[in-house]
Design an enzyme around this catalytic site. Structure first.
Site, mmCIF file in Angstrom:
data_model
loop_
_atom_site.group_PDB
_atom_site.id
_atom_site.type_symbol
_atom_site.label_atom_id
_atom_site.label_comp_id
_atom_site.label_asym_id
_atom_site.label_seq_id
_atom_site.Cartn_x
_atom_site.Cartn_y
_atom_site.Cartn_z
ATOM 1 N N LEU A 152 2.447 -28.526 -24.181
ATOM 2 C CA LEU A 152 2.819 -28.024 -25.514
ATOM 3 C C LEU A 152 3.911 -26.960 -25.160
ATOM 4 O O LEU A 152 3.875 -26.114 -24.287
ATOM 5 C CB LEU A 152 1.774 -27.283 -26.258
ATOM 6 C CG LEU A 152 1.778 -26.981 -27.618
ATOM 7 C CD1 LEU A 152 1.889 -28.105 -28.447
ATOM 8 C CD2 LEU A 152 1.000 -25.858 -28.012
ATOM 9 N N ARG A 192 7.712 -26.172 -35.386
ATOM 10 C CA ARG A 192 6.864 -26.875 -34.386
ATOM 11 C C ARG A 192 5.709 -27.655 -35.233
ATOM 12 O O ARG A 192 5.584 -28.822 -34.898
ATOM 13 C CB ARG A 192 6.075 -26.146 -33.263
ATOM 14 C CG ARG A 192 5.315 -26.895 -32.436
ATOM 15 C CD ARG A 192 4.759 -26.065 -31.237
ATOM 16 N NE ARG A 192 3.806 -25.037 -31.624
ATOM 17 C CZ ARG A 192 3.124 -24.400 -30.894
ATOM 18 N NH1 ARG A 192 3.403 -24.259 -29.769
ATOM 19 N NH2 ARG A 192 2.233 -23.329 -31.244
ATOM 20 N N ARG A 195 -12.652 -45.925 -43.528
ATOM 21 C CA ARG A 195 -12.509 -45.753 -42.084
ATOM 22 C C ARG A 195 -11.589 -47.147 -41.597
ATOM 23 O O ARG A 195 -12.138 -48.331 -41.679
ATOM 24 C CB ARG A 195 -13.676 -45.869 -41.190
ATOM 25 C CG ARG A 195 -13.352 -45.492 -39.833
ATOM 26 C CD ARG A 195 -14.691 -45.324 -39.018
ATOM 27 N NE ARG A 195 -14.591 -44.744 -37.602
ATOM 28 C CZ ARG A 195 -14.078 -45.658 -36.612
ATOM 29 N NH1 ARG A 195 -13.867 -46.763 -37.099
ATOM 30 N NH2 ARG A 195 -13.865 -45.091 -35.312
ATOM 31 N N TYR A 217 -2.159 -28.820 -35.885
ATOM 32 C CA TYR A 217 -2.551 -27.502 -36.506
ATOM 33 C C TYR A 217 -1.629 -26.656 -35.826
ATOM 34 O O TYR A 217 -0.746 -26.874 -35.019
ATOM 35 C CB TYR A 217 -3.894 -27.135 -36.256
ATOM 36 C CG TYR A 217 -4.158 -26.629 -34.593
ATOM 37 C CD1 TYR A 217 -4.179 -27.842 -33.508
ATOM 38 C CD2 TYR A 217 -4.426 -25.249 -34.169
ATOM 39 C CE1 TYR A 217 -4.267 -27.438 -32.215
ATOM 40 C CE2 TYR A 217 -4.682 -25.124 -32.961
ATOM 41 C CZ TYR A 217 -4.764 -25.937 -32.021
ATOM 42 O OH TYR A 217 -4.881 -25.625 -30.580
ATOM 43 N N GLU A 222 -0.535 -26.957 -17.857
ATOM 44 C CA GLU A 222 -0.918 -25.701 -18.671
ATOM 45 C C GLU A 222 -2.300 -25.146 -18.620
ATOM 46 O O GLU A 222 -3.002 -25.843 -17.857
ATOM 47 C CB GLU A 222 -0.251 -25.947 -19.723
ATOM 48 C CG GLU A 222 -1.076 -26.957 -20.568
ATOM 49 C CD GLU A 222 -0.189 -27.495 -22.052
ATOM 50 O OE1 GLU A 222 0.363 -26.587 -22.532
ATOM 51 O OE2 GLU A 222 -0.479 -28.627 -22.456
ATOM 52 N N LYS A 234 1.029 -30.781 -31.187
ATOM 53 C CA LYS A 234 -0.044 -29.751 -31.225
ATOM 54 C C LYS A 234 -1.352 -30.557 -32.237
ATOM 55 O O LYS A 234 -1.454 -30.121 -33.360
ATOM 56 C CB LYS A 234 0.168 -28.583 -32.089
ATOM 57 C CG LYS A 234 -0.674 -27.482 -31.690
ATOM 58 C CD LYS A 234 -0.220 -26.119 -31.879
ATOM 59 C CE LYS A 234 -0.990 -24.809 -31.579
ATOM 60 N NZ LYS A 234 -1.773 -24.537 -30.650
#
Ligand code: PMP
Length: 284
Positions: free
Chosen positions: A204, A55, A103, A36, A179, A147
């Site tokens: 990140l 990114r 799955r 995302y 972070e 991310k």
């Protein structure tokens, strides 16, 4: 500002949020096989849009996924969404999953990605209050530079902070701060240097981090990119964090130790002002 009954984007369509649908077999849901981005909006324009797009592409590529659309299509969809939802200030999230398949752990091939986008109206430019943080163990996986939507560890840490009446958590791995739950972390040393962890797969690479470090350097501030401990942070004159959804946020307490006299530090506040000023100049 209201987030009631938004119009959201789902695979090319703009639909009311309560009518939006994604398959129960979506790999984002079953495997967190998704990435995302979130881009902030001030005065109806996007800050650092191209850096966020770059990114997004990198995150996707690291997981063998292509960009689902061009930069211009992405910008157009972002613009349509804030227009439809009347968002002048806030942010737009884009979530891209590998798609829908029965799955199975092995990446399926030849399936269409799922792309959703939604807005959040939010005041970003108001007066900055300092946050109180606690340290918690960084239990996340080893590719924090991507991310992904695997936000459970961050969610656990931030909930632990909330339960203690605090605002956020700084994550600690092997003795040093990686972070924050959803932000990059900084301290200002007694001799005025800004210290923040260097880029690697342990954090990140924040888009706000890159912009703020550039602005700080332009202000003549010295920057040291290296790990630091909670003890060093407690001893610093100021602490702050950065994220696209909150810009530069001062930290006024770390594990019960008051920072900068319990009020937001001047360097943090100044960097926030400059980031907003510069962000507005270059927003699109
Ligand atoms: N680290 C983590 C773990 C984050 O979730 C975020 C926010 N997305 C950041 C750092 C800050 O990155 P950015 O400045 O690009 O929002």
């Amino acid at each position: 500002m209201s987030n009631n009954k938004r119009t959201v984007y789902v695979n090319g369509d703009y639909v009311p949020e309560d009518e939006a649908k994604v398959s129960v077999f979506d790999r984002g849901f079953l495997f967190a096989d998704a990435v995302y981005e979130v881009t902030s909006v001030i005065d109806g324009k996007f800050l650092d849009f191209d850096a966020h797009t770059a990114r997004l592409e990198r995150s996707l590529n690291e997981l063998d996924m292509p960009m689902p659309m061009t930069r211009d299509e992405l910008l157009d969809a972002h613009r349509q969404l804030i227009e439809m939802n009347n968002v002048q200030e806030g942010c737009v999230y884009i979530q891209v999953t590998r798609g829908v398949a029965d799955r199975d752990f092995i990446f399926p091939e030849g399936i269409a990605q799922t792309v959703i986008m939604f807005t959040q109206a939010k005041k970003l430019t108001g007066e900055k209050k300092g946050l109180r943080v606690i340290s918690t163990p960084d239990i996340r996986w080893g590719r924090r530079d991507i991310k992904t939507v695997q936000l459970l560890a961050a969610s656990i840490g931030k909930t632990a902070a909330k339960k203690q009446g605090k605002d956020d958590t700084w994550l600690v791995k092997e003795g040093t701060v990686t972070e924050g739950s959803s932000n990059n972390t900084y301290i200002v040393t007694k001799d005025g240097k800004i210290v923040t962890r260097h880029l690697s797969n342990t954090i990140l690479p924040g888009i706000t981090r890159a912009a703020v470090l550039k602005l700080a350097a332009e202000q003549g501030l010295e920057i040291e990119e290296r790990p630091f401990t909670i003890e060093e942070a407690k001893d610093a004159t100021e602490a702050f964090m950065t994220a696209a959804t909150s810009f530069v946020t001062p930290v006024i307490e770390i594990d019960g130790t008051q920072m900068s006299g319990g009020i937001p530090g001047p360097i943090s506040l100044r960097l926030n002002e400059i980031y907003i000023e510069e962000g507005k100049k270059t927003s699109i």
